[in-house]
Design a protein around this motif. Structure first.
Motif, short mmCIF file in Angstrom:
data_model
loop_
_atom_site.label_atom_id
_atom_site.label_comp_id
_atom_site.label_asym_id
_atom_site.label_seq_id
_atom_site.Cartn_x
_atom_site.Cartn_y
_atom_site.Cartn_z
N SER A 199 0.81 -1.23 0.00
CA SER A 199 0.00 0.00 0.00
C SER A 199 0.84 1.28 0.00
O SER A 199 0.30 2.35 -0.25
CB SER A 199 -0.94 -0.01 1.21
OG SER A 199 -0.18 -0.06 2.39
N ILE A 200 2.13 1.17 0.27
CA ILE A 200 2.96 2.39 0.37
C ILE A 200 3.01 3.16 -0.95
O ILE A 200 2.75 4.36 -1.00
CB ILE A 200 4.39 2.02 0.85
CG1 ILE A 200 4.37 1.78 2.36
CG2 ILE A 200 5.39 3.15 0.53
CD1 ILE A 200 5.67 1.24 2.91
N ILE A 201 3.31 2.46 -2.04
CA ILE A 201 3.47 3.14 -3.34
C ILE A 201 2.13 3.77 -3.79
O ILE A 201 2.09 4.96 -4.15
CB ILE A 201 4.02 2.17 -4.41
CG1 ILE A 201 5.39 1.62 -3.98
CG2 ILE A 201 4.12 2.87 -5.77
CD1 ILE A 201 6.53 2.59 -4.05
N PRO A 202 1.02 3.00 -3.77
CA PRO A 202 -0.24 3.64 -4.20
C PRO A 202 -0.60 4.86 -3.36
O PRO A 202 -1.09 5.85 -3.87
CB PRO A 202 -1.28 2.52 -4.01
CG PRO A 202 -0.51 1.27 -4.09
CD PRO A 202 0.84 1.57 -3.50
N THR A 203 -0.33 4.78 -2.04
CA THR A 203 -0.74 5.88 -1.16
C THR A 203 0.18 7.09 -1.27
O THR A 203 -0.29 8.22 -1.40
CB THR A 203 -0.76 5.39 0.32
OG1 THR A 203 -1.56 4.22 0.39
CG2 THR A 203 -1.32 6.46 1.24
N PHE A 204 1.48 6.83 -1.22
CA PHE A 204 2.43 7.95 -1.11
C PHE A 204 3.05 8.39 -2.44
O PHE A 204 3.68 9.43 -2.50
CB PHE A 204 3.52 7.60 -0.10
CG PHE A 204 3.00 7.43 1.29
CD1 PHE A 204 2.56 8.52 2.02
CD2 PHE A 204 2.90 6.17 1.85
CE1 PHE A 204 2.05 8.37 3.29
CE2 PHE A 204 2.38 5.99 3.13
CZ PHE A 204 1.95 7.09 3.85
N VAL A 205 2.89 7.58 -3.47
CA VAL A 205 3.47 7.97 -4.77
C VAL A 205 2.37 8.16 -5.83
O VAL A 205 2.25 9.24 -6.42
CB VAL A 205 4.49 6.92 -5.26
CG1 VAL A 205 5.07 7.33 -6.60
CG2 VAL A 205 5.61 6.73 -4.24
N LEU A 206 1.57 7.09 -5.98
CA LEU A 206 0.60 7.12 -7.07
C LEU A 206 -0.48 8.19 -6.90
O LEU A 206 -0.75 8.98 -7.82
CB LEU A 206 -0.05 5.73 -7.16
CG LEU A 206 -0.30 5.15 -8.53
CD1 LEU A 206 0.94 5.21 -9.39
CD2 LEU A 206 -0.81 3.72 -8.42
N THR A 207 -1.08 8.23 -5.71
CA THR A 207 -2.17 9.18 -5.49
C THR A 207 -1.71 10.64 -5.66
O THR A 207 -2.37 11.40 -6.40
CB THR A 207 -2.81 8.95 -4.10
OG1 THR A 207 -3.22 7.59 -4.04
CG2 THR A 207 -4.01 9.85 -3.88
N PRO A 208 -0.58 11.05 -5.04
CA PRO A 208 -0.13 12.44 -5.29
C PRO A 208 0.15 12.72 -6.77
O PRO A 208 -0.21 13.79 -7.28
CB PRO A 208 1.17 12.54 -4.47
CG PRO A 208 1.06 11.48 -3.46
CD PRO A 208 0.27 10.39 -4.06
#
Lengths: 311, 257
Positions: free
Chosen positions: B172-181
């Protein structure tokens, strides 16, 4: 005779630095029922992992039915079926779907995959459970499903890593019958197990691995012949308040409890000499059993010899 | 003979992947549709009516392509990352690894599964958007090809995430902190013409910006960027990520010891 598995100087050192295999060389003949025994951490699962390509070897040569696993990847994988020690299927899928999917991975057309799925689920008593989610199966059923899954592409070589762990005795014996049947039909089987009785009942040849080295590689018959000491527990008809002293060479008698005697025979003595001595002492025997599985005695003696640095 | 085997294996992986996300449709299909519908209602209808026009279109029409693309990106990515990681976690990936399936077939199967979910959700969101806006569909070819390439690129990204993931937090780290922004700053809700020159330049470093704008061009015929350049970037990303995934599979990273 064609060789099903040929392994030469196999070595494996994990990234953690653990050396799991230290130059293992081994051959398993086609059609054999072969036992690979060893204590926990001896290297059995690493060995199987390398054969099934889940573990990358550090060095050595591996051939399946004469083909190098590096240069004939697809053919050697088609020849191989693996039942791992750990449960390794999706807990959310239905039993029938898991086996069908595995058939698809091996390139079986859908119609044939459905036929094979039905065949092996029926043979392993799981056909009624085909629409059940796999997490709802009992431990024994999960094991049997993994065997069905490994057989669905009808491999020439089946590797079973402790297939009967946690399975009740009745089911274990029915699985033995099933495995003997497919072995008689021509499938080469390599088995690892902690139940030494299982290896003794099923296997014709045996290798013992300890600390990453093969310390014994022979036929089951030869190995058992090497056992020169047999221990039995004899149950007497009446309370034992008699003196067990005697002058029979190669026989040692010891009272276990009020109704049981341990008889240890060596130097080629058989159980008749023990019964004859007890008869002379006025003790009538009503039943008897092996004190320990014969292979278990040998297995432990080999491991002790290995630990002491000799054989 | 082997070609048949590979085709059947590829088909089997796709069937398994589609069956997985359809089985848990309340987790995979429904939430993104509800979330995007809320965007339509709140940003498009309520807030958008006060914003007026953007890029020559009603605000609702302007944001619809970006929101569809957001659904495609998030679902393509999360399908592959969650499916492949859960197979690693349950060790059922071993079923695939012991079978005679080449790495490119394994990868293609998972990627096709991710694209299938991304496109399904994108299609449903597009249908929902028709209740709120008219979509002229300026260029069907550009629209379809950009959505296909975008779902391909993010499925590949999800696969790399899954290969390296060791626990559910890593998923969940990449979708939350990279992808969404990146999605929010990729021009979904605004035209970069509204930004000062420096932030316009920063926006152009965001790959999602190119995808959203190209898709918007395909539907509305308006874009902040050169469409041919955007396509070249998409193809380049797809090739690089595919190569990286194959290299990781060949090395056995995260799946073989």
């Amino acid at each position: 005779m064609t060789v099903a598995i040929s392994v030469d100087k196999l070595e494996k050192t994990y990234a953690s630095g653990v050396v799991a295999l230290k130059g293992v060389s081994l051959e398993v003949e086609q059609g054999d029922f072969f036992a690979l025994l060893g204590p926990n951490g001896a290297g059995k699962s690493t060995f199987i992992g390398i054969l099934s390509t889940l573990v990358r070897r550090t060095d050595g040569d591996v051939r399946i039915f004469g083909r190098n696993v590096d240069t004939h990847v697809y053919r050697t994988k088609l020849d191989l079926g693996v039942v791992p020690q750990e449960i390794n299927f999706s807990q959310f899928e239905k039993v029938g779907d898991i086996v069908m999917t595995q058939a698809g991975y091996y390139g079986l057309p859908r119609k044939l995959a459905a036929q094979r799925t039905e065949k092996y689920l029926k043979q392993l008593g799981l056909w009624e459970k085909r629409d059940t989610r796999s997490r709802l199966l009992s431990g024994g059923m999960k094991r049997r499903m993994m065997i069905a899954r490994a057989l669905v592409h009808e491999p020439r070589l089946l590797i079973l890593d402790e297939p009967t762990a946690g399975v009740d005795i009745e089911l274990r014996r029915s699985m033995w019958d099933f495995l003997l049947e497919i072995n008689r039909a021509g499938t080469t089987i390599v088995l690892t197990t902690h139940y030494l009785e299982e290896a003794e009942q099923l296997c014709r040849n045996i290798a013992i691995i300890d600390e990453g080295r093969i310390i014994e590689d022979t036929s089951m018959k030869k190995l058992l012949l090497e056992l020169d000491t047999h221990a039995y527990i004899l149950d007497a008809e009446a309370d034992l308040d008699l003196d067990l002293r005697h002058d029979e060479p190669g026989l040692s008698l010891r009272k276990v409890d009020s109704h049981s005697i341990e008889a240890v025979l060596s130097g080629g003595r058989d159980i008749n000499s023990a019964i004859a001595v007890l008869d002379r002492l006025g003790i009538r025997i009503v039943s008897m059993r092996n004190k320990a599985n014969r292979l278990e005695q040998l297995f432990l003696s080999r491991l002790r010899a290995s630990e002491n640095g000799g054989d | 003979m082997f070609t048949d085997h590979r085709l059947i294996a590829f088909e089997t992986i796709i069937i398994k992947e589609v069956r997985r996300f359809m089985r848990i449709w309340t987790q995979t299909m429904l939430p993104p549709v509800i979330t995007i519908s809320l965007y339509f209602v709140i940003f498009g209808n309520l807030v958008g009516s006060r914003i007026g026009e953007m890029g020559g279109f009603r605000y609702m029409e302007f944001i619809v392509p970006g929101l569809i693309m957001m659904a495609v990106i998030q679902n393509s990515y999360s399908n592959v990352v969650s499916s492949f990681f859960s197979q690693k976690f349950q060790r059922s990936v071993e079923e695939l690894l012991v079978a005679p399936i080449p790495n490119y077939v394994i990868l293609s199967g998972f990627i096709a599964g991710g694209m299938a979910r991304g496109l399904c959700v994108g299609f449903i969101v597009t249908l929902v958007s028709l209740f709120f806006a008219d979509l002229p569909l300026y260029s069907p070819v550009i629209t379809i090809s950009v959505v296909l390439f975008t779902s391909l690129v993010f499925s590949l990204g999800g696969f790399i995430n899954a290969v390296f993931a060791n626990n559910f937090d890593d998923v969940s780290i990449i979708p939350t902190f990279v992808l969404t922004p990146l999605i929010y700053l990729g021009g979904v809700f605004y035209s970069i013409e509204l930004l000062p020159p420096f932030w316009q330049l920063v926006s152009r470093l965001n790959p999602i910006f190119y995808m959203v704008n190209t898709f918007r061009y395909g539907i509305l015929g308006t874009s902040d960027i050169d469409v041919a350049w955007a396509f070249a970037m998409l193809v380049l990303f797809a090739v690089l990520l595919f190569g990286a995934c194959i290299w990781l599979l060949r090395r056995g990273t995260g799946i073989r010891s």
